[in-house]
Design a protein around this motif. Structure first.
Motif, PDB file in Angstrom:
ATOM      1  N   THR A 298       0.820  -1.211   0.000  1.00 37.12           N
ATOM      2  CA  THR A 298       0.000   0.000   0.000  1.00 37.12           C
ATOM      3  C   THR A 298       0.856   1.264   0.000  1.00 37.12           C
ATOM      4  O   THR A 298       0.669   2.150  -0.835  1.00 37.12           O
TER       5      THR A 298
ATOM      6  N   SER B 158      -7.091   8.543  -7.026  1.00 35.25           N
ATOM      7  CA  SER B 158      -7.282   8.565  -5.580  1.00 35.25           C
ATOM      8  C   SER B 158      -8.375   9.576  -5.216  1.00 35.25           C
ATOM      9  O   SER B 158      -8.570  10.569  -5.911  1.00 35.25           O
TER      10      SER B 158
ATOM     11  N   LYS C  99       1.392   3.954  -3.115  1.00 37.81           N
ATOM     12  CA  LYS C  99       0.915   5.333  -2.968  1.00 37.81           C
ATOM     13  C   LYS C  99       1.993   6.336  -3.374  1.00 37.81           C
ATOM     14  O   LYS C  99       1.717   7.301  -4.082  1.00 37.81           O
TER      15      LYS C  99
ATOM     16  N   GLN D 200      -8.745   7.997   3.681  1.00 40.05           N
ATOM     17  CA  GLN D 200      -8.158   7.977   2.336  1.00 40.05           C
ATOM     18  C   GLN D 200      -7.012   8.987   2.320  1.00 40.05           C
ATOM     19  O   GLN D 200      -7.217  10.168   2.596  1.00 40.05           O
TER      20      GLN D 200
ATOM     21  N   ASP E  66      -2.975  10.145   0.458  1.00 40.89           N
ATOM     22  CA  ASP E  66      -1.904   9.972  -0.519  1.00 40.89           C
ATOM     23  C   ASP E  66      -0.582  10.127   0.212  1.00 40.89           C
ATOM     24  O   ASP E  66      -0.520  10.760   1.271  1.00 40.89           O
TER      25      ASP E  66
ATOM     26  N   ASN F 193      -4.894  -0.300  -4.726  1.00 41.75           N
ATOM     27  CA  ASN F 193      -4.108   0.929  -4.623  1.00 41.75           C
ATOM     28  C   ASN F 193      -3.586   1.392  -5.981  1.00 41.75           C
ATOM     29  O   ASN F 193      -2.612   2.134  -6.069  1.00 41.75           O
TER      30      ASN F 193
ATOM     31  N   GLU G 252       2.518   6.200  -7.160  1.00 46.08           N
ATOM     32  CA  GLU G 252       1.417   6.835  -7.891  1.00 46.08           C
ATOM     33  C   GLU G 252       1.622   8.348  -7.948  1.00 46.08           C
ATOM     34  O   GLU G 252       1.424   8.981  -8.985  1.00 46.08           O
ATOM     35  N   THR G 253       2.055   8.921  -6.824  1.00 46.10           N
ATOM     36  CA  THR G 253       2.312  10.365  -6.788  1.00 46.10           C
ATOM     37  C   THR G 253       3.441  10.735  -7.747  1.00 46.10           C
ATOM     38  O   THR G 253       3.320  11.664  -8.541  1.00 46.10           O
TER      39      THR G 253
ATOM     40  N   ARG H 223     -11.663   4.551  -5.093  1.00 44.36           N
ATOM     41  CA  ARG H 223     -10.995   5.192  -6.228  1.00 44.36           C
ATOM     42  C   ARG H 223     -12.031   5.591  -7.264  1.00 44.36           C
ATOM     43  O   ARG H 223     -13.136   5.052  -7.299  1.00 44.36           O
TER      44      ARG H 223
END
Ligand SMILES: [Zn+2]
Length: 677
Positions: free
Chosen positions: A251, A340, A255, A396, A398, A297, A258-259, A600
């Protein structure tokens, strides 16, 4: 749209060739396990190490690609870019990474590390190989590595390169210069690989094993490499399911990637076997949960086995992998490119990871105290502990980094948590100040912003005026036990179970700035467990209104202390209270058990992933305890929502009120995926 975008990838990786025929592996394992892509290593090796050679493998590769097409499989070629075995090491000593004494850097006891400096001889022959490889009808290239170890590189090329770039010999290099050189070597190596692929005009995916939530100790800086790769991946799924190991590794790494990926797809490298135990597979439950967590995720799954398919294809783990591949590909509409819905951010600091530990012992922290190694904060531990508490609360969130903070998009977050972000540049502190000034909320802990981005101690925190403190800090450590207490009822005291709470081990005593308020105070450290409370206190949790926003500052190493030393029920409650006071909830879930909930958005639809991690307080997971009657409330921007479950759950008592949708889920076994449209 490129072939790897907007569809779930189920990537197969057979990470060895211990005697199985390559075409048998393709026909009987890869094609039958529900994968849509293969990352192929076994074709190019005997054993576990593979490097593509046009002369030795070119013809066989074409035959293999033709057969793959018949199965409808995409083919990504594996390429080892970090080590070579004994024979090439002897033939090409100029390829090797070298230590300061000139000796080569070893790997795995049987190989040597290669130097990927783009001006060096290894890189040049590598590029020739890549040019030959992309003439074949391949779909992608995976680079295993590159790795420039933190005790190198002193090879001839690097010595010469260093002198030219920094103006003095490598023997006089500072730690930061060496780190910079290693990062530049890896970045240049990948950049030139990208250029070769782009020049071919072909749609070839390039990716590698990225670093996530780690300092640049391998020379691999994901922010710097991102422009040159198509997919970001990390080994969140290489793990041993020991009781003390985090259940959130997939997870948190997904995260951050993804950023950094800014919309590029992400992949979780998942070893089907326990990490470090090549021939012992994960249980079916561990396998299904890791798959479900990855896709929840926003990360694809790369499923690797490090033993022969003939031996392991019918193992419980491999069978669970097959079941999950088929489920994911049968529900592609749930696994398209998604976004997200987080309104909270947790900050990772690459500068702190790189520069805090190394310089801390040599730096005077304050005039009063010289901080020793055991008094250091732990940014990584603090971040993981905050993530654990947020995940258990179904918040939730980020994970963002320094670069994200400089972008306009941080305005979308109601609250940002700074977990012991010790090292901070002036630019980042100014952006955070602007964020709070414009109405944002901060929660910072311990020595946040007390060091510059290079790890040099500052006389005061760069965020002192935002956090509501002034003067110089004094270090207060509780040798054993300590206590803190609330000074009054506030938004952070709701639901606390006790008037006295354990106090973090490491604390900074600050003077309150004008207008700031101590919502909690710490008692002076106690000499022992069974003594009366001292009278003297100092601020433990400070609230400071700043501009249109507000900062909360916990002066101790709050989250890490909670996870490693004195677990208690009240620190998570303080965090829940902070989230409730500063952010509007996106998902709330009532019921016992440990459930990861991820909401999501895909265009105008939502997908709610629920992953049940309620076991018998032991790892590996074998049987999950089914949960019943979960009360779920979601904040959505769609009218008259329609829910569709995919794993047998029945949503009942649907109610909508404004943007809120609430319902009860009758049963949750291992996982559930619910489409809401
Ligand atoms: Zn070198």
């Amino acid at each position: 749209m490129k072939w790897w975008e907007n569809q779930p990838l189920t990537i197969c990786a057979v990470q060895c060739n211990l005697g199985d025929d390559a075409f048998w592996v393709l026909d009987e394992y890869v094609a039958k396990q529900g994968f849509n892509t293969e990352q192929c290593l076994h074709l190019f090796t005997k054993g576990h190490f593979a490097t593509y050679s046009e002369e030795r493998h070119g013809e066989k590769l074409d035959q293999y690609l033709a057969r793959s097409r018949e199965h409808g499989l995409r083919q990504i070629c594996y390429y080892n870019t970090h080590c070579v075995e004994e024979a090439p090491s002897k033939e090409h000593p100029e390829w090797l990474q070298r230590k300061a004494d000139g000796s080569p850097l070893e790997a795995y006891g049987v190989c040597n590390m290669v130097c990927v400096n783009p001006r060096g001889p290894w890189h040049k022959q590598y590029l020739e190989n890549i040019r030959a490889l992309i003439k074949h009808e391949i779909d992608g290239i995976f680079l295993d590595g590159p790795v420039m170890r933190n005790i190198g590189c002193y090879c001839e090329t690097c010595q010469k390169d260093f002198l030219e770039k920094y103006g003095h010999p490598i023997e006089q290099a500072t730690r930061l210069e060496l780190q910079d050189m290693r990062v530049n070597s890896v970045t240049g190596h990948i950049k030139e690989t990208r250029e070769v692929i782009d020049a071919s005009g072909k749609e070839i995916l390039l990716y590698l094993n990225n670093s996530a939530l780690r300092g640049d100790i391998t020379g691999s800086n994901t922010r710097k490499l991102e422009p040159y790769v198509d997919l970001l991946g990390a080994e969140g799924g290489f793990y041993r399911p020991a009781p003390g190991n985090s259940i959130w590794a997939v997870t948190v790494k997904s995260k951050l990637l993804e950023t950094i990926g800014k919309g590029k797809p992400v992949v979780n490298f998942f070893a089907g076997n326990q990490s470090g135990t090549a021939y012992y597979m994960h249980t079916a439950a561990e396998t299904r949960l890791t798959y479900a967590t990855s896709y929840a995720n926003g990360a694809n799954v790369w499923y690797g086995i490090h033993g022969s398919p003939s031996m392991f294809k019918d193992s419980d783990g491999a069978k669970a992998s097959k079941e999950m591949n088929k489920f994911v590909l049968a529900h592609k509409f749930l696994y398209q490119k998604s976004h997200s819905t987080a309104r909270v951010a947790l900050m990772w600091s690459q500068d702190t990871a790189n520069n805090y530990g190394a310089s801390y012992e040599a730096t005077d922290f304050t005039e009063q105290q010289v901080v020793t190694a055991k008094e250091k904060g732990d940014h990584y531990g603090e971040l993981l502990s905050f993530a654990d508490m947020l995940l258990r609360n179904h918040t939730q969130f980020d994970i963002i980094d320094e670069y994200s903070v400089t972008l306009e998009e941080i305005k979308k977050y109601d609250s940002i948590i700074l977990p012991n972000v010790s090292c901070m540049s002036k630019e980042v502190s100014e952006k955070l100040e602007g964020y709070v000034n414009a109405g944002g909320h901060l929660l910072a802990t311990y020595d946040t912003a007390c060091f510059d981005e290079h790890g040099k101690g500052l006389s005061a925190s760069r965020l002192a005026h935002v956090l509501g403190v002034c003067g110089k800090a004094a270090l207060r450590t509780s040798p054993d036990v300590g206590y803190m207490k609330a000074t009054r009822d506030s938004e952070l005291t709701k639901g606390l179970t006790a008037p006295l709470l354990p106090n973090p081990k490491l604390n900074l005593e600050w003077t309150l700035a004008e207008g700031a308020e101590a919502l909690f105070v710490s008692y002076w450290p106690l000499p022992g467990c069974y003594v009366s409370l001292p009278e003297k206190t100092y601020p433990a949790l400070i609230k400071n209104a700043f501009g249109k926003g507000c900062a909360y500052y916990i002066t101790g190493n709050f989250a890490n202390f909670m996870m490693t030393t004195y677990a208690n029920a009240d620190y998570p409650q303080i965090l829940r209270n902070f989230i409730a006071a500063t952010s509007s909830p996106v998902v709330s879930l009532e019921g016992p058990g440990l459930v990861e909930a991820v909401l999501r958005k895909i265009d105008s639809r939502y997908v709610l992933h629920l992953i049940n991690k309620t076991g018998a307080m032991a790892r590996p997971f074998t049987d999950i305890v089914p949960l019943h009657g979960l009360k779920i409330t979601l904040s959505l921007d769609i009218k008259n929502p329609v829910l569709k479950t995919t794993r047998g759950g029945n949503p009942a008592n649907l109610k909508t009120k404004g943007k809120k949708l609430s319902f009860t889920l009758d049963a949750l076994n291992e996982f559930e995926v619910i489409e809401i449209r």
